[in-house]
Design a protein around this motif. Structure first.
Motif, PDB file in Angstrom:
ATOM      1  N   ALA A  84      49.815 -55.943-101.810  1.00  0.00           N
ATOM      2  CA  ALA A  84      50.864 -55.858-100.787  1.00  0.00           C
ATOM      3  C   ALA A  84      50.056 -55.053 -99.914  1.00  0.00           C
ATOM      4  O   ALA A  84      48.967 -54.227-100.059  1.00  0.00           O
ATOM      5  N   ALA A  85      50.040 -55.283 -98.461  1.00  0.00           N
ATOM      6  CA  ALA A  85      49.520 -54.672 -97.511  1.00  0.00           C
ATOM      7  C   ALA A  85      50.260 -54.600 -96.184  1.00  0.00           C
ATOM      8  O   ALA A  85      51.324 -55.427 -95.932  1.00  0.00           O
ATOM      9  N   GLN A  86      50.120 -53.331 -95.383  1.00  0.00           N
ATOM     10  CA  GLN A  86      50.898 -53.329 -94.297  1.00  0.00           C
ATOM     11  C   GLN A  86      50.232 -53.927 -92.992  1.00  0.00           C
ATOM     12  O   GLN A  86      49.053 -53.468 -92.481  1.00  0.00           O
ATOM     13  N   ILE A  87      50.792 -55.086 -92.803  1.00  0.00           N
ATOM     14  CA  ILE A  87      50.466 -55.896 -91.562  1.00  0.00           C
ATOM     15  C   ILE A  87      51.518 -56.167 -90.864  1.00  0.00           C
ATOM     16  O   ILE A  87      52.773 -56.079 -91.354  1.00  0.00           O
ATOM     17  N   LYS A  88      51.227 -56.693 -89.525  1.00  0.00           N
ATOM     18  CA  LYS A  88      52.365 -56.745 -88.918  1.00  0.00           C
ATOM     19  C   LYS A  88      52.329 -57.854 -87.780  1.00  0.00           C
ATOM     20  O   LYS A  88      50.809 -58.084 -87.406  1.00  0.00           O
ATOM     21  N   GLY A  89      53.343 -58.436 -87.115  1.00  0.00           N
ATOM     22  CA  GLY A  89      52.978 -59.086 -85.830  1.00  0.00           C
ATOM     23  C   GLY A  89      52.429 -60.236 -85.939  1.00  0.00           C
ATOM     24  O   GLY A  89      52.453 -60.813 -87.284  1.00  0.00           O
ATOM     25  N   LYS A 309      52.333 -58.069-111.318  1.00  0.00           N
ATOM     26  CA  LYS A 309      52.286 -57.876-110.029  1.00  0.00           C
ATOM     27  C   LYS A 309      53.140 -58.595-108.961  1.00  0.00           C
ATOM     28  O   LYS A 309      53.778 -58.167-108.151  1.00  0.00           O
ATOM     29  N   GLN A 310      53.713 -60.029-109.596  1.00  0.00           N
ATOM     30  CA  GLN A 310      54.717 -60.722-108.972  1.00  0.00           C
ATOM     31  C   GLN A 310      56.046 -60.039-108.900  1.00  0.00           C
ATOM     32  O   GLN A 310      56.669 -59.987-107.911  1.00  0.00           O
ATOM     33  N   GLN A 311      56.466 -59.363-109.811  1.00  0.00           N
ATOM     34  CA  GLN A 311      57.639 -58.460-110.167  1.00  0.00           C
ATOM     35  C   GLN A 311      57.534 -57.532-109.005  1.00  0.00           C
ATOM     36  O   GLN A 311      58.402 -56.745-108.649  1.00  0.00           O
ATOM     37  N   GLY A 312      56.207 -56.629-108.925  1.00  0.00           N
ATOM     38  CA  GLY A 312      56.002 -55.553-107.970  1.00  0.00           C
ATOM     39  C   GLY A 312      56.179 -55.903-106.681  1.00  0.00           C
ATOM     40  O   GLY A 312      56.822 -55.311-105.863  1.00  0.00           O
ATOM     41  N   GLN A 313      55.819 -57.052-106.315  1.00  0.00           N
ATOM     42  CA  GLN A 313      55.967 -57.690-104.991  1.00  0.00           C
ATOM     43  C   GLN A 313      57.268 -57.788-104.823  1.00  0.00           C
ATOM     44  O   GLN A 313      58.081 -57.431-103.649  1.00  0.00           O
ATOM     45  N   ALA A 314      58.357 -58.459-105.531  1.00  0.00           N
ATOM     46  CA  ALA A 314      59.604 -58.701-105.382  1.00  0.00           C
ATOM     47  C   ALA A 314      60.296 -57.301-105.042  1.00  0.00           C
ATOM     48  O   ALA A 314      61.313 -57.121-104.253  1.00  0.00           O
TER      49      ALA A 314
END
Ligand code: GAL
Length: 414
Positions: A84-89, A309-314
């Motif tokens: 996951a990454a903090q991205i926006k817009g 990892k996929q569960q972590g994302q969810a």
């Protein structure tokens, strides 16, 4: 046939076993490293752990996220994207177009995001009709912060026009106080610039310039006036401003060395983390002029393999949009919740003002995306504008030259 059925059944059994026992994992790339930001991200880490997740922190220091963006690109290019990454817009859609983002629609739909998020915010989180990012907050960018005692001692109120700001700043300088705490980093120059531009161009002019990239507006007399005001403000910062981090500029206001800072409300997170009280120790007001510049932080998930990892994302996606999390996180971060159904009872007067102004500007058509914080334009265009803004601020370039360079830089970036 029998073998086939058996194979299918055992396949399911394996899936069920992994679904039950897999431990959600997330390696999270973010740029929340200041005092207030670290407190906020800790809220998320704790909640993630409380729900059985293992968090691997990947903080990349650097306000505004430029360094984090570079680090993210290097990781993705190396085939080693973080979960996951903090991205926006519009950067969310740019990453999506590269085919590297995970689809989090199942979480969004199961948790009714479409019903609890304002349409303007939901739109930023969607890519070709799917959900590709999870919002955590709404930061307002066009704020001015002040040291309450310094203003009182000098008989100064919060400025309601740029002319008033300039008069107050002259008075403070004469009293030996730095009028404007500022860090000379390109994104901070851009933050001040867009607040000044909103005030001088007005909401429609801001939209024409920084959303539509309208050449006439970019080269207008009003835009010349925006650069003129930036030149005046250059005279109100101290001689050590170059390269200073934004939170150190906030500290100058806290300790009375400087009177004002123009910065988004992550600055409030710093005041609060230091135990300061709004209305008593520090003051907040929107910068002179109408409108509201919004900046929505969000997380996008990258395509990764591995059940954990996929569960972590969810799990991460579900938590960050959760009602309780949005309250606690934003109390620390200085922002307001992205969800519309979170009570603001526990929030301070600046946050209440932000929510009220946001609703009113949404009604009145003056709720606008922050260009300086990556909400209005794609990277090439926002970068082109910021290059000119910062070159002007750090030289003796005339305002007339600046607007010509602005139009040329935009034309080259398209
Ligand atoms: C903004 C971001 C905030 C805060 C700030 C300083 O762009 O939206 O969450 O981190 O930069 O880094």
């Amino acid at each position: 046939m029998n073998t086939h059925v058996t194979g299918a059944v055992s396949g399911l059994a394996i899936f069920a076993a992994t679904a039950v026992f897999a431990e959600p994992q997330a390696e999270v790339l973010h740029y929340w490293t200041s005092g207030g930001e670290a407190k906020s991200v800790a809220v998320l880490q704790e909640e993630f752990a409380a729900n059985g997740g293992t968090w691997t922190d990947m903080p990349v220091a650097g306000g505004g996220g430029d360094a984090a963006g570079t680090a993210l690109r290097a990781r993705v290019l190396a085939g080693n994207a973080p979960t996951a990454a903090q991205i926006k817009g519009p950067a969310i859609q740019e990453w999506y177009e590269e085919g590297v983002l995970a689809d989090i629609s199942a979480v969004a739909e199961a948790n009714n995001w479409a019903d609890v998020l304002p349409a303007s915010i939901a739109g930023h989180m969607q890519c070709d009709g799917t959900w590709c990012a999870a919002p955590v907050n709404v930061h307002r960018v066009d704020w001015i912060w002040a040291n309450a005692d310094v203003l009182e001692a000098n008989g100064i109120g919060m400025p309601t026009s740029w002319a008033e700001f300039n008069t107050a700043a002259e008075k403070l300088m004469a009293a030996g106080i730095i009028p404007l705490a500022h860090g000379g980093q390109a994104w901070q120059d851009a933050t001040v610039f867009e607040a000044v531009a909103l005030g001088i161009l007005g909401p429609d002019g801001y939209h024409k310039a920084f959303v539509e990239l309208d050449t006439d507006t970019l080269t207008s007399d009003e835009m010349v006036a925006v650069f003129d005001q930036m030149r005046v403000m250059r005279g109100f910062v101290d001689s050590n401003f170059s390269g200073r981090d934004w939170n150190l500029a906030t500290a100058m206001v806290m300790n009375g060395e400087a009177a004002f800072q123009i910065m988004g409300d992550w600055a409030k997170g710093e005041f609060m983390a230091a135990g300061q009280v709004p209305g008593e120790d520090f003051l907040c007001a929107s910068t002179p002029g109408d409108g509201f510049l919004y900046n929505v932080d969000s997380f996008a998930m990258f395509e990764v393999s591995g059940e954990e990892k996929q569960q972590g994302q969810a799990l991460l996606a579900e938590l960050v949009v959760g009602q309780k999390f949005q309250e606690v996180f934003n109390l620390n971060k200085g922002s307001i919740p992205a969800r519309t159904d979170v009570s603001l009872d526990a929030f301070d007067s600046c946050a209440i003002l932000s929510a009220k102004d946001m609703a009113a500007s949404n009604e009145g058509g003056s709720l606008l995306p922050s260009y300086a914080h990556g909400m209005a334009l794609r990277g090439a265009q926002s970068g082109a504008i910021t290059d000119v803004v910062t070159a002007h601020f750090n030289s003796d370039m005339s305002s007339e030259d600046a607007v010509q360079q602005l139009a040329a830089a935009i034309a080259n970036s398209l």
